[in-house]
Design an enzyme around this catalytic site. Structure first.
Site, PDB file in Angstrom:
ATOM      1  N   GLY A  31      -9.920  17.440  -6.279  1.00  0.00           N
ATOM      2  CA  GLY A  31      -9.528  17.226  -7.665  1.00  0.00           C
ATOM      3  C   GLY A  31     -10.650  16.611  -8.473  1.00  0.00           C
ATOM      4  O   GLY A  31     -11.822  16.680  -8.093  1.00  0.00           O
ATOM      5  N   CYS A  32     -10.306  15.996  -9.593  1.00  0.00           N
ATOM      6  CA  CYS A  32     -11.305  15.397 -10.473  1.00  0.00           C
ATOM      7  C   CYS A  32     -12.180  14.423  -9.697  1.00  0.00           C
ATOM      8  O   CYS A  32     -11.679  13.519  -9.028  1.00  0.00           O
ATOM      9  CB  CYS A  32     -10.618  14.681 -11.632  1.00  0.00           C
TER      10      CYS A  32
END
Length: 247
Positions: A68-69
């Protein structure tokens, strides 16, 4: 899949992120005002891997992980004992497309990733993976994490060698067999073609912008979960990246 970073609000986010970071406002303020974030990456207590790297006398190794981020993943591993450097960046695609705005289109093959430099006499590759699977992200979400969607947010491990590949694949099989998650793990082990550091304004983002809504909602709970689940591995003072060290 459509990335939340590519709709009109988040296109503007990518344009002004560097400016917002420089003045300390936090890019999450703009993002959260139009797209309230939610944290779906709850921590899960899991067993350590049965297969782990043997002691080899080395004092520096690297691991590349995507979950993810990269703001939150970097922030988590910066608080891990035995880790000496964590860089946010891109892996999985070609070097000429390793720029934030290009990667955010979801068509480059890159995933937002972190490169972790660690001392294997203090923490093993398997322990890093234990934190990765249990705290840093949700390995059952396909091409998304929390409020972000797209292949650039996929769950992926980029092994540096055959040993790391065997450990990662063995651990995924171990966790799936134990049914520690409510859904199957979707994490892939992909060949490490290269790792490309992200732009300077993405580095140390969690530490520099703890009040940004995106960070406060999605990422700070991960650091707290690290401290709660792995108190002996947690370090209160993060190991921050010097931007000059990326060069």
């Amino acid at each position: 899949m459509i990335s939340t970073k590519q709709n009109p609000a988040t296109f503007l986010r990518s344009r002004v992120a560097a400016l917002l970071a420089a003045v300390g406002l936090g890019v999450g303020i703009l993002f959260a005002s139009m797209h309230p974030a939610h944290s779906s990456e709850a921590a899960v207590a899991i067993a350590a891997p049965v297969l782990d790297e043997p002691a080899n006398g080395a004092h520096q190794e690297t691991a590349v992980l995507a979950g993810g981020c990269f703001w939150g993943v970097q922030g988590v591993f910066q608080h891990v004992n035995g880790v000496t450097k964590v860089v946010s960046g891109y892996s999985g695609g070609q070097p000429q497309t390793a720029q934030y705005e290009t990667v955010s289109g979801g068509q480059t093959g890159h995933a937002e990733s972190v490169q972790i430099t660690y001392d294997p006499t203090k923490i093993t590759y398997g322990k890093l993976l234990q934190i990765y699977f249990s705290v840093a992200h949700d390995p059952t979400e396909l091409n998304r994490q929390g409020p972000d969607s797209g292949t650039q947010y996929r769950s992926a491990i980029f092994p540096a060698n055959d040993m790391q590949k065997r450990i990662a694949q063995s651990y995924i099989a171990q966790l799936d067999k134990a049914h520690v998650f409510s859904s199957p793990i979707v994490t892939k082990t992909d060949a490490l073609k290269g790792f490309y550091p992200a732009e300077a304004y993405h580095q140390n983002y969690l530490t520099l912008h703890p009040d940004a809504p995106y960070i406060a909602i999605n990422d700070l709970p991960k650091v707290e979960n690290l401290k709660r689940l792995y108190p002996t591995l947690y370090r209160d003072k993060p190991v921050l990246l010097s931007v000059a060290s990326q060069e």
